[in-house]
Design a protein around this motif. Structure first.
Motif, PDB file in Angstrom:
ATOM      1  N   THR A 355     -59.220  12.874 -66.640  1.00  0.00           N
ATOM      2  CA  THR A 355     -57.982  13.620 -66.526  1.00  0.00           C
ATOM      3  C   THR A 355     -56.820  12.694 -66.883  1.00  0.00           C
ATOM      4  OG1 THR A 355     -57.652  13.084 -64.183  1.00  0.00           O
ATOM      5  CG2 THR A 355     -58.938  15.069 -64.695  1.00  0.00           C
ATOM      6  N   LYS A 356     -55.742  13.296 -67.328  1.00  0.00           N
ATOM      7  CA  LYS A 356     -54.505  12.546 -67.618  1.00  0.00           C
ATOM      8  C   LYS A 356     -53.367  13.236 -66.885  1.00  0.00           C
ATOM      9  CE  LYS A 356     -51.299  11.511 -71.404  1.00  0.00           C
ATOM     10  NZ  LYS A 356     -50.273  12.494 -71.014  1.00  0.00           N
ATOM     11  N   ASP A 357     -52.738  12.449 -66.010  1.00  0.00           N
ATOM     12  CA  ASP A 357     -51.650  12.986 -65.198  1.00  0.00           C
ATOM     13  C   ASP A 357     -52.080  14.260 -64.486  1.00  0.00           C
ATOM     14  OD1 ASP A 357     -50.060  10.902 -66.136  1.00  0.00           O
ATOM     15  OD2 ASP A 357     -49.347  12.073 -67.861  1.00  0.00           O
ATOM     16  N   GLY A 358     -53.362  14.244 -64.006  1.00  0.00           N
ATOM     17  CA  GLY A 358     -53.867  15.371 -63.225  1.00  0.00           C
ATOM     18  C   GLY A 358     -54.380  16.530 -64.041  1.00  0.00           C
ATOM     19  N   GLY A 386     -49.783   7.598 -70.047  1.00  0.00           N
ATOM     20  CA  GLY A 386     -49.869   8.276 -68.763  1.00  0.00           C
ATOM     21  C   GLY A 386     -50.923   7.670 -67.874  1.00  0.00           C
ATOM     22  N   ASP A 387     -51.196   8.350 -66.762  1.00  0.00           N
ATOM     23  CA  ASP A 387     -52.187   7.897 -65.781  1.00  0.00           C
ATOM     24  C   ASP A 387     -53.505   8.617 -66.038  1.00  0.00           C
ATOM     25  OD1 ASP A 387     -50.362   6.229 -64.498  1.00  0.00           O
ATOM     26  OD2 ASP A 387     -49.589   7.874 -63.263  1.00  0.00           O
ATOM     27  N   TYR A 388     -54.548   7.844 -66.317  1.00  0.00           N
ATOM     28  CA  TYR A 388     -55.870   8.402 -66.614  1.00  0.00           C
ATOM     29  C   TYR A 388     -56.798   8.169 -65.421  1.00  0.00           C
ATOM     30  CZ  TYR A 388     -54.633   9.066 -71.515  1.00  0.00           C
ATOM     31  OH  TYR A 388     -54.057   9.491 -72.683  1.00  0.00           O
ATOM     32  N   LYS A 389     -57.596   9.175 -65.132  1.00  0.00           N
ATOM     33  CA  LYS A 389     -58.571   9.063 -64.031  1.00  0.00           C
ATOM     34  C   LYS A 389     -59.952   9.412 -64.555  1.00  0.00           C
ATOM     35  CE  LYS A 389     -57.615  10.608 -59.912  1.00  0.00           C
ATOM     36  NZ  LYS A 389     -57.362  11.553 -58.790  1.00  0.00           N
ATOM     37  N   THR A 402     -59.076   4.685 -61.876  1.00  0.00           N
ATOM     38  CA  THR A 402     -57.844   5.096 -62.548  1.00  0.00           C
ATOM     39  C   THR A 402     -57.315   3.985 -63.438  1.00  0.00           C
ATOM     40  OG1 THR A 402     -56.486   4.358 -60.687  1.00  0.00           O
ATOM     41  CG2 THR A 402     -57.229   6.661 -60.680  1.00  0.00           C
ATOM     42  N   THR A 404     -53.583   3.156 -66.090  1.00  0.00           N
ATOM     43  CA  THR A 404     -52.320   3.608 -66.699  1.00  0.00           C
ATOM     44  C   THR A 404     -52.276   3.108 -68.134  1.00  0.00           C
ATOM     45  OG1 THR A 404     -51.171   3.589 -64.583  1.00  0.00           O
ATOM     46  CG2 THR A 404     -49.808   3.518 -66.572  1.00  0.00           C
ATOM     47  N   THR A 406     -50.027   2.626 -71.514  1.00  0.00           N
ATOM     48  CA  THR A 406     -48.688   2.559 -72.105  1.00  0.00           C
ATOM     49  C   THR A 406     -48.826   2.397 -73.611  1.00  0.00           C
ATOM     50  OG1 THR A 406     -47.809   1.507 -70.106  1.00  0.00           O
ATOM     51  CG2 THR A 406     -46.492   1.328 -72.111  1.00  0.00           C
TER      52      THR A 406
END
Length: 451
Positions: A355-358, A386-389, A402, A404, A406
Motif C-alpha cells: 500500500t502507499k499512503d494507506g 510517499g509512505d509504503y507498507k 514500512t 518512506t 522520496t
C-alpha cells in the motif's frame, strides 16, 4: 612422352584419345622458323567420375545407439558427398544426423523414425555416383508397468498382465518361482497379449511369477507376487489436516483382514513410534504441534497376505514474519526503485501486498511486483513519493514493514521574471518561482554579481 593415344594434327593441334590420369600435366607448343621461336604452355587436368565402393546394403541398430553408414568414394577432383533419407536431402543443420569429415553419415541416437533408406551421393565435375543402404531400428522390449503384487481369495481367478512392446514383437515366457516354466493347458492360459490367467487358484499357486519379453534388441522382465489370502483392507483412513502452530494433530487408522493386520506409522518415510495397534486400530495424537510435525503421515496395515497403506497430509500453518523494515529511500526522478519485503518462513506461503499512503498499490507495466514480493517502480515520478507498507499474510497471521520513498527532482522555474521598463524613482518587482525536491534555494544576480 610416348603414348599410343597421342596424335599431332596437320594444323598443329595435339590430340589425346582416351585420356588417362598420367596424361595430366603441362604441355608446351613450340613454333619456330628462321625468324625465331615461340613457346606456349597449356595445363591439362584429367577428371575422373566418382566411384563408390560397394558394401553392406542393410544395416540394423538397436534404438538409442549410434549407427554409422560408410561411403568410400574416389574420383578426381575428390567428389562432394551428400546424403538423402527416403528421397529427401539431409541438411547439415539437422541435429539428428552428422556427416563426418570422411563423408560417412552418423546417427548418434537412432530412433524408430530413422528406419528407412539412406542414399550416399558422390558428385564432381566429371559425374555422379550413388549407393542405397537400408536401416532397420530394433527397439528392445518394454513391459507395461502394472501392480507388482496380486492377492486373491482361494478359488478365484487371477490374471497377471504382461503387455509388452518392441521391434520386432517380443516373445513372452512365464516362469514360476524361478524354476517352473508355465505352458498353456490345465489351469493356466497364456493370452496373445502375454497375460497369464490362473483359474481356480489354490494356496500352492502363491509365489513369484516372472514374465520375460525377448527379441533381437534385448529383453525385459517383470515380477508379480501372487498371494492367495485375504489381504488387509483399510476401513478408516487418516484424514488430511491443517492445524495452526501449537494446535493438536489427531489421526486414526483402522484395517480389516485375515489374519488381523498390524498397523504401524511412518512420517515422511521415517518410522514413527506409536502405541501398538489393538484389533486393527491405531491412533496418532500430537499436542502443541510445531512446524517440524508437518509432513506426510502413512498408515501401514500388514499381515502375511500383504500390506495396505494410506497417507494423510498434515500441514502446520505458521504465520509469516517480515524480517526487517524495508527502510527509507531517496531516488532521483525517472530512476528505478526497488522496495524489498524479506519474509521469514510462514505456511502456507504468504501473499505480499503493498500500500502507499494507506491505498493499495496498483500493479501494472510501470509498477510491478516480483515473485518474492519486491516492488519495482520504473521511471519514478514525484507522484511515487510517499509512505509504503509491505504486508505478508497467510491463514495463520500477518506481518508488515514500512518505508518512506522520496523522489528527488531538479529545480524547475515555473514563473520566470519578465523584461520591464520603469520610470526612474518608481518601485518594481521581479517575480521568479521555482519548484523541485528538495525545495530549491533562490538567489538573484545582477550582471553576474550576487545581490
Amino acid at each position: 612422352k610416348p603414348h599410343h593415344g597421342y596424335q599431332l594434327l596437320d594444323d598443329g593441334s595435339f590430340l589425346i584419345e582416351r585420356a588417362e590420369l598420367r596424361d595430366a600435366g603441362i604441355y608446351v607448343c613450340v613454333a619456330h622458323n628462321s625468324a625465331g621461336t615461340k613457346l606456349q604452355q597449356v595445363r591439362l587436368e584429367v577428371q575422373v567420375p566418382p566411384v563408390i565402393d560397394p558394401g553392406e546394403s542393410v544395416f540394423e541398430v538397436i534404438q538409442d545407439r549410434e549407427i554409422i553408414f560408410p561411403c568410400r568414394s574416389s574420383g578426381l577432383p575428390p567428389p562432394r558427398i551428400t546424403w538423402e533419407k527416403d528421397g529427401q536431402k539431409i541438411l547439415l543443420n539437422n541435429f539428428r544426423y552428422r556427416v563426418l569429415k570422411s563423408g560417412w553419415l552418423a546417427i548418434p541416437i537412432a530412433t524408430m523414425d530413422d528406419t528407412g533408406s539412406f542414399t550416399c551421393i558422390a558428385e564432381n565435375d566429371a559425374g555422379r555416383a550413388s549407393i542405397v543402404m537400408d536401416l532397420v531400428v530394433h527397439v528392445p522390449p518394454a513391459i507395461e508397468e502394472t501392480e507388482r503384487m496380486l492377492t486373491v481369495i482361494e478359488g478365484d481367478t487371477a490374471h497377471l498382465s504382461c503387455k509388452s512392446s518392441g521391434v520386432p514383437p517380443p516373445k513372452i515366457k512365464w516362469i514360476q518361482d524361478g524354476r517352473n516354466l508355465i505352458v498353456n493347458g490345465g489351469r493356466h492360459t497364456i493370452h496373445e497379449d502375454g497375460g497369464l490367467t490362473v483359474h481356480n487358484v489354490v494356496s500352492e499357486d502363491s509365489g513369484s511369477y516372472v514374465c520375460t519379453a525377448k527379441n533381437k534388441a534385448g529383453r525385459d522382465s517383470k515380477e508379480v507376487i501372487l498371494r492367495v489370502q485375504v489381504p488387509p483392507v483399510i476401513t478408516v483412513f487418516p484424514q488430511d489436516q491443517e492445524v495452526t502452530a501449537n494446535g493438536r494433530i489427531q489421526l486414526e487408522c483402522e484395517a480389516s483382514g485375515i489374519p488381523t493386520p498390524i498397523i504401524s506409522w511412518k512420517v515422511n518415510n521415517t518410522e514413527y513410534r506409536s502405541l501398538p495397534s489393538v484389533n486393527g486400530r491405531s491412533r496418532v495424537l500430537i499436542d502443541n504441534a510445531m512446524k517440524t510435525d508437518d509432513g506426510t503421515y502413512m498408515c501401514v496395515a500388514e499381515n502375511p497376505a500383504g500390506s495396505k497403506r494410506a497417507v494423510a497430509a498434515v500441514r502446520v500453518k505458521v504465520p509469516p514474519r517480515v524480517l526487517i523494515p524495508t527502510g527509507n529511500q531517496a531516488v532521483s526522478l525517472a530512476e528505478r526503485v526497488l522496495l524489498h519485503c524479506p519474509v521469514d518462513g510462514g505456511y502456507p506461503p504468504p501473499l505480499i501486498h503493498w500500500t502507499k499512503d494507506g491505498i493499495s498499490v496498483e500493479i501494472g507495466e510501470r509498477i510491478q511486483q516480483t515473485a518474492n514480493g519486491t516492488l519495482v517502480i520504473y521511471d519514478s515520478s514525484p507522484e511515487d513519493a510517499g509512505d509504503y507498507k509491505c504486508v505478508a499474510t497467510n491463514d495463520a497471521g500477518s506481518s508488515e514493514g514500512t518505508a518512506t520513498l522520496t523522489v528527488r527532482s531538479p529545480p524547475k522555474i515555473v514563473i520566470e521574471p519578465r523584461t520591464m521598463t520603469i520610470v526612474q524613482g518608481e518601485t518594481s518587482q521581479l517575480n521568479c518561482v521555482a519548484e523541485g525536491e528538495p525545495e530549491p534555494k533562490m538567489t538573484w544576480r545582477k550582471e553576474k554579481l550576487v545581490i
